[in-house]
Design a protein around this motif. Structure first.
Motif, mmCIF file in Angstrom:
data_model
loop_
_atom_site.group_PDB
_atom_site.id
_atom_site.type_symbol
_atom_site.label_atom_id
_atom_site.label_comp_id
_atom_site.label_asym_id
_atom_site.label_seq_id
_atom_site.Cartn_x
_atom_site.Cartn_y
_atom_site.Cartn_z
ATOM 1 N N ARG B 85 0.816 -1.200 0.000
ATOM 2 C CA ARG B 85 0.000 0.000 0.000
ATOM 3 C C ARG B 85 0.858 1.262 0.000
ATOM 4 O O ARG B 85 0.615 2.194 -0.756
ATOM 5 N N ALA B 88 2.616 1.779 -3.381
ATOM 6 C CA ALA B 88 1.691 2.281 -4.399
ATOM 7 C C ALA B 88 1.368 3.738 -4.137
ATOM 8 O O ALA B 88 1.316 4.560 -5.061
ATOM 9 N N SER B 89 1.157 4.056 -2.901
ATOM 10 C CA SER B 89 0.840 5.432 -2.535
ATOM 11 C C SER B 89 2.006 6.353 -2.871
ATOM 12 O O SER B 89 1.824 7.447 -3.431
ATOM 13 N N PHE B 92 2.185 6.925 -6.576
ATOM 14 C CA PHE B 92 1.139 7.860 -7.016
ATOM 15 C C PHE B 92 1.541 9.300 -6.721
ATOM 16 O O PHE B 92 1.452 10.178 -7.580
ATOM 17 N N ILE B 93 2.003 9.522 -5.504
ATOM 18 C CA ILE B 93 2.383 10.878 -5.098
ATOM 19 C C ILE B 93 3.529 11.391 -5.949
ATOM 20 O O ILE B 93 3.509 12.501 -6.468
ATOM 21 N N ALA B 96 2.435 12.036 -9.595
ATOM 22 C CA ALA B 96 1.550 13.193 -9.731
ATOM 23 C C ALA B 96 2.347 14.488 -9.594
ATOM 24 O O ALA B 96 2.185 15.415 -10.391
ATOM 25 N N LEU B 97 3.186 14.554 -8.605
ATOM 26 C CA LEU B 97 3.894 15.799 -8.343
ATOM 27 C C LEU B 97 4.990 16.063 -9.376
ATOM 28 O O LEU B 97 5.113 17.174 -9.897
ATOM 29 N N ALA B 100 3.358 16.866 -12.767
ATOM 30 C CA ALA B 100 2.701 18.171 -12.745
ATOM 31 C C ALA B 100 3.743 19.280 -12.813
ATOM 32 O O ALA B 100 3.566 20.279 -13.521
#
Lengths: 252, 252
Positions: B85, B88-89, B92-93, B96-97, B100
């Motif tokens: 978990r 994966a988290s 993702f973070i 995304a960052l 972006a």
DNA sequence: GCTGACGTACTTGTATGGTAGCCGACCGAC
DNA sequence: GTCGGTCGGCTACCATACAAGTACGTCAGC
């Protein structure tokens, strides 16, 4: 709310003193009960909360890590003033994570997810009708958290929450304009609608502009309450003017 | 490296004991010098580092906040096993960052930014030639940090760095396949090229697939070293089998 | 041999004492 | 009046002492 006695009462429920103190202080800071720039002394807090300095100190260290307080060794600890840089950074983080999550949520969202979000929308409208700002704040937080959970990235929420805290301190002052509440709720509804419709790009755009609106609020606040903000690069003047603490001695 | 003596030597340079201990422990954990699952006792660490329990304890609290250790009250503190978990988290973070930020960087990047990035690429190739894995890791970190700085969101890097730490623990084991290094460097170069060319979408895609490759590495490691991972939901067996600490007594 | 209670050694949590260092007011010199 | 040194009080930092609780080895009873 979260007085000294209530702290010990809840202590038996799993969490230890440090965590409780941390929650109390965080809530006070984000809720502006403790204003940016004000001193938070280990000794005073320990005395007020009826605990020793240790858990207070450990909480302050965590809060410093979150950027909510600034610790100046041998000088004092102060609720951090709102810094342009931190706010912009928080906005960037929040926008990137929430929008990325939403994009993944589109397509994943089941009828049940949408239904749960709509329940929150209804509750928000009720809070609006009753002009219950505090309630709205909580529901807003829950809405955004739930929205992220739909994508399966609920575990990334704490990061967003931490960034959000920087923004919320300022927002606290702006929301009194109650017209804002219905506007925000409308934007929430739009996001849910587009999520349900599976329109990825427009949902993204709707959420992004929603978050930007919140961000622009902060800028407005700055002109109204400049004393809560830091003029950047001039932080080395915390001022120790702490007026003598008259009360809080007879208890315990 | 970073022995007990070195700790006190560097202490005078601004940082306090807590921060030094925090850095030492973090480095040991991310560098797998302290393996996931192993016990980290406040007392043992304090004795080894030649400080009292207080700064050690405060460091562990911070590390727990970062998800690098798990504190079980009255039982012990353990280097956290790598959790599906969390990985994966973290992925993702990070994705995304970083993506972006890259999207915002396209168009902003000046010739100087690109040049600085290319210097890092050259250094990475040199590290590859010398099979200097540790050096490559540092250069990789610096490259990604610099890349975010181009967008003006350098202040969001600590968040990425924290997420990255979860991934790096596992990567440490995989990188020995030196072929990987040149592959990764090639991807770095591609990102820089596309950034310079101003091709937003392809740059985004290149960085994303680069980060995904790193992520997939972690999955490979899992099959090789299952003992470093947590089988989810079965964490309540930390095992206190800590073997007697034989050495580290005569120093100080 | 197996089971279960108990005691010891360990753990983190909390409280408290002592230290170095900074601020700001006071006061004397100019 | 203005400047510079000094001193008291405050701060966070670190060290240490005590308390509460868990795990595990041991040993008695069966």
């Amino acid at each position: 709310m979260a007085s000294a006695e209530g702290l010990h009462a809840a202590r038996s429920r799993g969490r230890n003193t440090r965590q409780l103190v941390h929650e109390v202080l965080r809530s006070r800071i984000v809720g502006l009960e403790l204003e940016p720039g004000s001193a938070v002394s280990e000794n005073d807090l320990a005395a007020e909360l009826g605990v020793s300095r240790t858990p207070v100190r450990e909480s302050l260290i965590l809060l410093a890590d979150e950027g909510l307080v600034d610790i100046y060794p041998q000088m004092g600890t102060f609720v951090s003033r709102i810094r342009e840089r931190d706010v912009a950074s928080a906005q960037f983080i929040r926008e990137a994570l929430e929008c990325a999550a939403l994009r993944e949520a589109v397509g994943k969202a089941g009828a049940r997810d949408v239904a749960e979000l709509r329940v929150l929308l209804t509750a928000q409208e009720e809070a609006d009708r009753q002009a219950d700002m505090e309630g709205f704040f909580q529901l807003d937080e829950e809405f955004h958290a739930r929205l992220m959970a739909v994508s399966g990235h609920a575990s990334a929420w704490p990061v967003v929450s931490q960034a959000k805290a920087q923004l919320d301190r300022a927002r606290r002052l702006s929301l009194p304009m109650t017209q804002q509440m219905s506007l925000l709720i409308g934007q929430h509804r739009e996001v849910v609608d587009l999520l349900e419709a599976g329109d990825l790009d427009r949902a993204d755009e709707a959420l992004r502009s929603h978050l930007r609106l919140v961000f622009s609020d902060v800028e407005k606040i700055r002109s109204k309450h400049p004393e809560l903000f830091s003029d950047e690069d001039a932080p080395l003047r915390p001022r120790r003017d702490s007026p003598r603490r008259t009360a809080a001695r007879g208890d315990r």
